[in-house]
Design a protein around this motif. Structure first.
Motif, PDB file in Angstrom:
ATOM      1  N   THR A   3     -13.192   0.306   8.201  1.00 46.61           N
ATOM      2  CA  THR A   3     -11.647   0.675   7.984  1.00 46.61           C
ATOM      3  C   THR A   3     -11.029  -0.484   8.432  1.00 46.61           C
ATOM      4  O   THR A   3     -11.279  -1.327   9.512  1.00 46.61           O
ATOM      5  CB  THR A   3     -11.347   1.809   8.909  1.00 46.61           C
ATOM      6  OG1 THR A   3     -12.189   3.034   8.305  1.00 46.61           O
ATOM      7  CG2 THR A   3      -9.892   2.100   8.765  1.00 46.61           C
ATOM      8  N   ALA A  32       0.966   0.230  -1.417  1.00 44.99           N
ATOM      9  CA  ALA A  32      -0.307   0.790  -0.860  1.00 44.99           C
ATOM     10  C   ALA A  32      -1.461   1.189  -1.592  1.00 44.99           C
ATOM     11  O   ALA A  32      -2.558   0.828  -1.164  1.00 44.99           O
ATOM     12  CB  ALA A  32       0.183   2.354  -0.499  1.00 44.99           C
ATOM     13  N   LYS A  33      -1.131   1.250  -3.013  1.00 47.30           N
ATOM     14  CA  LYS A  33      -2.212   1.406  -3.893  1.00 47.30           C
ATOM     15  C   LYS A  33      -3.051  -0.120  -4.135  1.00 47.30           C
ATOM     16  O   LYS A  33      -4.338   0.039  -4.088  1.00 47.30           O
ATOM     17  CB  LYS A  33      -1.436   2.132  -5.436  1.00 47.30           C
ATOM     18  CG  LYS A  33      -2.545   2.485  -6.135  1.00 47.30           C
ATOM     19  CD  LYS A  33      -1.840   3.301  -7.483  1.00 47.30           C
ATOM     20  CE  LYS A  33      -2.694   3.445  -8.556  1.00 47.30           C
ATOM     21  NZ  LYS A  33      -2.242   2.606  -9.755  1.00 47.30           N
ATOM     22  N   CYS A  35      -3.348  -2.255  -2.008  1.00 48.40           N
ATOM     23  CA  CYS A  35      -4.383  -2.635  -0.849  1.00 48.40           C
ATOM     24  C   CYS A  35      -5.476  -1.785  -0.810  1.00 48.40           C
ATOM     25  O   CYS A  35      -6.319  -2.186  -0.554  1.00 48.40           O
ATOM     26  CB  CYS A  35      -3.532  -2.347   0.366  1.00 48.40           C
ATOM     27  SG  CYS A  35      -2.152  -3.484   0.739  1.00 48.40           S
ATOM     28  N   ARG A  36      -5.246  -0.509  -1.343  1.00 47.65           N
ATOM     29  CA  ARG A  36      -6.436   0.429  -1.140  1.00 47.65           C
ATOM     30  C   ARG A  36      -7.587  -0.011  -2.315  1.00 47.65           C
ATOM     31  O   ARG A  36      -8.550  -0.058  -2.010  1.00 47.65           O
ATOM     32  CB  ARG A  36      -6.203   2.046  -1.688  1.00 47.65           C
ATOM     33  CG  ARG A  36      -5.489   2.432  -0.097  1.00 47.65           C
ATOM     34  CD  ARG A  36      -5.332   3.996  -0.499  1.00 47.65           C
ATOM     35  NE  ARG A  36      -4.518   4.531  -1.693  1.00 47.65           N
ATOM     36  CZ  ARG A  36      -3.222   4.829  -1.530  1.00 47.65           C
ATOM     37  NH1 ARG A  36      -2.589   4.737  -0.186  1.00 47.65           N
ATOM     38  NH2 ARG A  36      -2.415   5.037  -2.491  1.00 47.65           N
ATOM     39  N   GLU A  37      -7.038  -0.408  -3.476  1.00 53.03           N
ATOM     40  CA  GLU A  37      -7.855  -0.937  -4.594  1.00 53.03           C
ATOM     41  C   GLU A  37      -8.517  -2.050  -4.198  1.00 53.03           C
ATOM     42  O   GLU A  37      -9.674  -2.418  -4.329  1.00 53.03           O
ATOM     43  CB  GLU A  37      -7.032  -1.198  -5.942  1.00 53.03           C
ATOM     44  CG  GLU A  37      -6.640   0.201  -6.627  1.00 53.03           C
ATOM     45  CD  GLU A  37      -5.592   0.052  -7.902  1.00 53.03           C
ATOM     46  OE1 GLU A  37      -5.360   0.931  -8.200  1.00 53.03           O
ATOM     47  OE2 GLU A  37      -5.339  -1.455  -8.039  1.00 53.03           O
ATOM     48  N   GLY A  39      -9.120  -3.208  -1.083  1.00 50.70           N
ATOM     49  CA  GLY A  39     -10.140  -2.921  -0.170  1.00 50.70           C
ATOM     50  C   GLY A  39     -11.462  -2.558  -0.815  1.00 50.70           C
ATOM     51  O   GLY A  39     -12.554  -2.917  -0.339  1.00 50.70           O
ATOM     52  N   ARG A  40     -11.288  -1.598  -1.972  1.00 47.99           N
ATOM     53  CA  ARG A  40     -12.531  -1.170  -2.563  1.00 47.99           C
ATOM     54  C   ARG A  40     -13.263  -2.216  -3.177  1.00 47.99           C
ATOM     55  O   ARG A  40     -14.522  -2.198  -3.097  1.00 47.99           O
ATOM     56  CB  ARG A  40     -12.254  -0.027  -3.589  1.00 47.99           C
ATOM     57  CG  ARG A  40     -12.293   1.335  -2.922  1.00 47.99           C
ATOM     58  CD  ARG A  40     -12.146   2.523  -4.188  1.00 47.99           C
ATOM     59  NE  ARG A  40     -10.794   2.345  -4.968  1.00 47.99           N
ATOM     60  CZ  ARG A  40      -9.685   3.023  -4.703  1.00 47.99           C
ATOM     61  NH1 ARG A  40      -9.563   3.702  -3.582  1.00 47.99           N
ATOM     62  NH2 ARG A  40      -8.474   2.777  -5.482  1.00 47.99           N
ATOM     63  N   HIS A  45     -12.642   0.383   3.521  1.00 48.70           N
ATOM     64  CA  HIS A  45     -11.533   1.396   3.227  1.00 48.70           C
ATOM     65  C   HIS A  45     -10.386   0.934   4.021  1.00 48.70           C
ATOM     66  O   HIS A  45     -10.031   0.713   5.291  1.00 48.70           O
ATOM     67  CB  HIS A  45     -12.241   2.604   4.260  1.00 48.70           C
ATOM     68  CG  HIS A  45     -11.380   3.685   4.450  1.00 48.70           C
ATOM     69  ND1 HIS A  45     -11.064   4.573   3.358  1.00 48.70           N
ATOM     70  CD2 HIS A  45     -10.640   4.212   5.522  1.00 48.70           C
ATOM     71  CE1 HIS A  45     -10.226   5.634   3.640  1.00 48.70           C
ATOM     72  NE2 HIS A  45      -9.934   5.194   5.138  1.00 48.70           N
ATOM     73  N   VAL A  46      -9.371   1.212   3.207  1.00 46.58           N
ATOM     74  CA  VAL A  46      -8.107   0.603   3.733  1.00 46.58           C
ATOM     75  C   VAL A  46      -7.050   1.627   3.895  1.00 46.58           C
ATOM     76  O   VAL A  46      -6.891   2.532   2.978  1.00 46.58           O
ATOM     77  CB  VAL A  46      -7.554  -0.298   2.657  1.00 46.58           C
ATOM     78  CG1 VAL A  46      -5.960  -0.886   2.922  1.00 46.58           C
ATOM     79  CG2 VAL A  46      -8.276  -1.726   2.495  1.00 46.58           C
ATOM     80  N   GLU A  47      -6.481   1.721   4.985  1.00 45.37           N
ATOM     81  CA  GLU A  47      -5.664   2.762   5.364  1.00 45.37           C
ATOM     82  C   GLU A  47      -3.908   2.161   5.472  1.00 45.37           C
ATOM     83  O   GLU A  47      -3.932   1.253   6.516  1.00 45.37           O
ATOM     84  CB  GLU A  47      -5.894   3.503   6.713  1.00 45.37           C
ATOM     85  CG  GLU A  47      -5.132   4.743   6.744  1.00 45.37           C
ATOM     86  CD  GLU A  47      -5.577   5.441   7.966  1.00 45.37           C
ATOM     87  OE1 GLU A  47      -6.955   5.495   8.463  1.00 45.37           O
ATOM     88  OE2 GLU A  47      -4.587   5.716   9.083  1.00 45.37           O
ATOM     89  N   VAL A  48      -3.320   2.567   4.839  1.00 50.21           N
ATOM     90  CA  VAL A  48      -1.863   1.766   4.829  1.00 50.21           C
ATOM     91  C   VAL A  48      -0.675   2.619   5.397  1.00 50.21           C
ATOM     92  O   VAL A  48      -0.683   3.947   5.134  1.00 50.21           O
ATOM     93  CB  VAL A  48      -1.362   1.495   3.252  1.00 50.21           C
ATOM     94  CG1 VAL A  48       0.086   0.600   3.128  1.00 50.21           C
ATOM     95  CG2 VAL A  48      -2.565   0.748   2.575  1.00 50.21           C
TER      96      VAL A  48
END
Ligand code: DQA
Length: 158
Positions: A3, A32-33, A35-37, A39-40, A45-48
């Protein structure tokens, strides 16, 4: 999956509305989207998160320190004056990348000082939202290097 926290300070919840000439038209949800993408792509696993509250930000940093969680941090205006946040970050146990959407060095004089930079692994500024994707790539590479360190080698400084 490892994470990574992406923490954002005051006024960044207003991206898209706030000074679009400086910070662009994309919203905090878009960020946020992204960063999550990102991360993938790097197996993270990215939590913003975002807060306007210094105490809440410091609590998040303490939790990250205790859990050895890497942090990508846009401290926003806290960058320039929050010794309390700096003292929390100085306890870090994992990579810490300071990011800025704009290039503070090219803006008003008060933005030229970062009280956070001296305790960060490094700083990425001036690339718009790409500053975050570059920072996540840096975290991914630092974690890979740390995993690849041969046994017996002294651990890389966080
Ligand atoms: C910022 C730059 C800071 O000077 C400012 O206070 C912000 C945003 C950036 O991302 O460019 O709120 O951190």
């Amino acid at each position: 999956m490892k994470t990574v926290l992406v923490l954002n300070g005051p006024n960044l919840g207003r991206l898209g509305i706030r000074q679009p000439d400086v910070y662009g038209h994309e919203t905090f949800d878009d960020l946020a989207k992204l960063c999550r993408e990102t991360g993938r792509r790097f197996g993270l696993h990215v939590e913003v998160r975002q807060t306007d509250d210094e105490a809440e930000m410091i609590r998040w940093v303490h939790d990250a320190v205790d859990q050895r969680t890497p942090v990508v941090l846009n401290p926003a205006a806290f960058t320039h004056y929050s010794y309390a946040l700096r003292d929390a970050l100085a306890q870090r146990t994992a990579p810490l990348i300071e990011v800025h959407i704009s290039n503070p060095a090219a803006r008003e004089e008060f933005r030229h000082t970062s009280v956070v930079a001296g305790v960060a692994t490094g700083t990425i500024a001036g690339f718009g939202l790409m500053s975050y994707t570059l920072a996540l790539q840096a975290v991914a590479e630092l974690l890979t290097e740390a995993d690849a360190a041969p046994p017996g080698r002294p651990p890389m400084p966080p």
